[in-house]
Design a protein around this motif. Sequence first.
Motif, PDB file in Angstrom:
ATOM      1  N   LYS A 288       0.851  -1.185   0.000  1.00 19.54           N
ATOM      2  CA  LYS A 288       0.000   0.000   0.000  1.00 19.54           C
ATOM      3  C   LYS A 288       0.890   1.240   0.000  1.00 19.54           C
ATOM      4  N   GLY A 290       1.568   5.385  -0.200  1.00 19.88           N
ATOM      5  CA  GLY A 290       0.900   6.549   0.358  1.00 19.88           C
ATOM      6  C   GLY A 290       1.908   7.533   0.900  1.00 19.88           C
ATOM      7  N   TYR A 533       6.230   7.063  -5.292  1.00 21.89           N
ATOM      8  CA  TYR A 533       5.225   6.187  -4.687  1.00 21.89           C
ATOM      9  C   TYR A 533       5.206   6.282  -3.158  1.00 21.89           C
ATOM     10  N   HIS A 555      -5.126  14.308   0.140  1.00 21.74           N
ATOM     11  CA  HIS A 555      -5.827  13.409  -0.780  1.00 21.74           C
ATOM     12  C   HIS A 555      -5.021  13.072  -2.029  1.00 21.74           C
ATOM     13  N   PRO A 557      -2.895  11.150  -4.585  1.00 20.73           N
ATOM     14  CA  PRO A 557      -2.448   9.763  -4.795  1.00 20.73           C
ATOM     15  C   PRO A 557      -0.924   9.700  -4.924  1.00 20.73           C
ATOM     16  N   THR A 558      -0.380   8.523  -4.772  1.00 19.93           N
ATOM     17  CA  THR A 558       1.064   8.336  -4.970  1.00 19.93           C
ATOM     18  C   THR A 558       1.372   7.343  -6.087  1.00 19.93           C
ATOM     19  N   THR A 559       0.406   6.600  -6.545  1.00 23.18           N
ATOM     20  CA  THR A 559       0.551   5.809  -7.769  1.00 23.18           C
ATOM     21  C   THR A 559      -0.608   6.175  -8.689  1.00 23.18           C
ATOM     22  N   TRP A 560      -0.409   5.910  -9.989  1.00 28.97           N
ATOM     23  CA  TRP A 560      -1.316   6.483 -10.971  1.00 28.97           C
ATOM     24  C   TRP A 560      -1.751   5.441 -11.999  1.00 28.97           C
ATOM     25  N   LYS A 580      -5.990   9.104 -11.594  1.00 31.19           N
ATOM     26  CA  LYS A 580      -6.257   8.044 -10.624  1.00 31.19           C
ATOM     27  C   LYS A 580      -7.742   7.752 -10.683  1.00 31.19           C
ATOM     28  N   GLN A 581      -8.074   6.569 -11.210  1.00 31.52           N
ATOM     29  CA  GLN A 581      -9.466   6.200 -11.480  1.00 31.52           C
ATOM     30  C   GLN A 581     -10.083   7.256 -12.399  1.00 31.52           C
TER      31      GLN A 581
END
Length: 658
Positions: A288, A290, A533, A555, A557-560, A580-581
């Motif tokens: 995980k 973050g 990451y 908020h 993200p750290t991965t994409w 991200k999403q």
Amino acid sequence: MQIKIITIFCCLFSFGNIIAQKNIKLQSPNGQIAFNLFIQKNRPFYTVTFKNETLVQPSSLNLVFDDGAALENCKMRQPPTFSEGIDDYQLIVGKTSVVKQPYKQAIIFFESLDGAKYHVNLEVKIFDDGLAFRYLLPSQVNKISYTLLEENTQFHFNGDPITKALILPNFTSSHEGLYTTALLSQIKEDTLMDMPALFQCNKNVFVGITEAALLNYAGMYLTKHSGILTSQLSPLPGQKDIKVKAQLPHQTPWRVMLISDRIGALIESNIITSLNMPCAFKETDWIKTGTTTFPWWNGTIVPDTSFTPGNNFETNKYYIDFCAENNILYHSVVEYGGHEWYTNDGNGYEPGPHADVTKPVYGLDMKQLCDYAKSKNVGVRVWVHWKALYPKIDTAFALFEKWGLSGMMVDFMDRDDQEMVNIQTEILQKAAAHHLHIQFHGAYKPTGLSRTYPNEFTREGTLNYECDKWNNLITPDVDINIPFTRMLAGSTDYHLGGFRAAAPNQFKVQYTRPLVMGTRCHMLAMYVVLENYQGMVCDYPDAYIGQPGFEVLQHIPTTWDETKVTNAQIDEYITIARRKQDNWYIGTISNNRSRELAITTNFLPEGEYSATIYSDAEDVAINPNHLTKRVISLKNNSIIKITVASGGGNVIILHKIK
């Protein structure tokens, strides 16, 4: 899952005709990049063209062993093999989540004609945005191992490209420094250049040179010999001659050339991960990524309290509570007052004879700390000096897992010889067995191993904001170099999160509560611009609470899932959009010049979006922490006009409405 569609096909000519022609050509799927190999006077050379223009003139290939050179006098011993296919895989950590990349490939088989008569194969893989090759050493007659003295791979550029590279004094380096920009002809002979290095060639064609899949081999540098850029390997410790010792069969890392006439394509490229093996772990749910605190940077500042600050439960609880309340995934336990969290009788952070990472200092119960953090849904990481960790690696990792740690920063590695490369690989492998992630600090650049070992979250290998504690080197002009150089290799640890920006004439060095140069919006945008990451939120809690823009860090993200470079000019500015999403984050940073830019959102899927825009306030020249925030609605294919201050930045967060 990885799916490869491969077609093996025969050469267009008989093997005899190939030998007669002494020329093998491999083109990228779109036909724009070509790799040509030929033998001249029994020695292999290659050239590279882009859109029919020569980028790399005839450049020789050779490996020098302790019992002779392999390719100085050689022949092709059998017909080459050709294949093509699509690299189709998913990344657990990365700048994109799904890669589908067509390629063409060739393996060329050489045999030395004298000396030890080595068999060496050259594997070439070519994509639409670059190429790579590596030397394969199959099993040899009467040999079970080899000792390599040097790898002489040339990169003989056509013309005199503008070079942007990190010049290093020697091989034992933290890989941190200011980048040099000069014509290649102006760089002194035998100067050691770190990778990645960027070359701006004729007609504005950009070439980034680095390596991929560095395993059981020495790290590679670039240097000039007789005016030609040539590889140079890091020697094994204690001597200068031997670079690699390995069992056969074996292979070198990939020598990578990212190529495009659009600089953003080099940043978007997935070649480096495509050249690495698939994920080595069966279970990955524990991985995980973050953001994390890193109290060392701010001086482990706490407010006026009833407890004594230090390496204790209460100090760390204060930071853990801050994480829990603000969506920060990890807290890092590092040190207090210049002493590590673990027992150490050495000077400074250097391990002494009784350093022990399995024994916390008096008053610090790591199991208690991890249990408390877990109750708050916060993970705990630790900082360790590699020399204190490695002698106890098995015992330490088992205990760390028992305590409930999530991962660690491993520091002061400062080498990339074969021995250190193998140590880092072992750390990744053994850490994964105990569900621990790794951040390498004081270490060389990434080489795409985050695909194989996705518990490798990030690496340093660059001068960064930690230096604000002791000098004034890190300016927006320095920041703008990083996406075009170091970040070409992958995740880039940069000690982000300083929330006390100062104008250049007001900046002063402070070891605690450090200041940063560049505006607040510049700092926010760095979280989007840099691929990282394991993002840091390294200032102290009260520096963030109630501050404008902190909600971005809460908020981010750290991965994409996707990365697009929309605007970029070397030394000047860059805009990167990351998805991200269904949400997009667009970050822009500038050097020390203010400018107006237009961001075209033609990368967005059809639909309507709500855009929250963070911009430099009008008074940032006096108050660089001021920003403005506005929300607008827009559609795909819109144009957003932004103004970026000197040393400034801009962040746009897009949420799809319908």
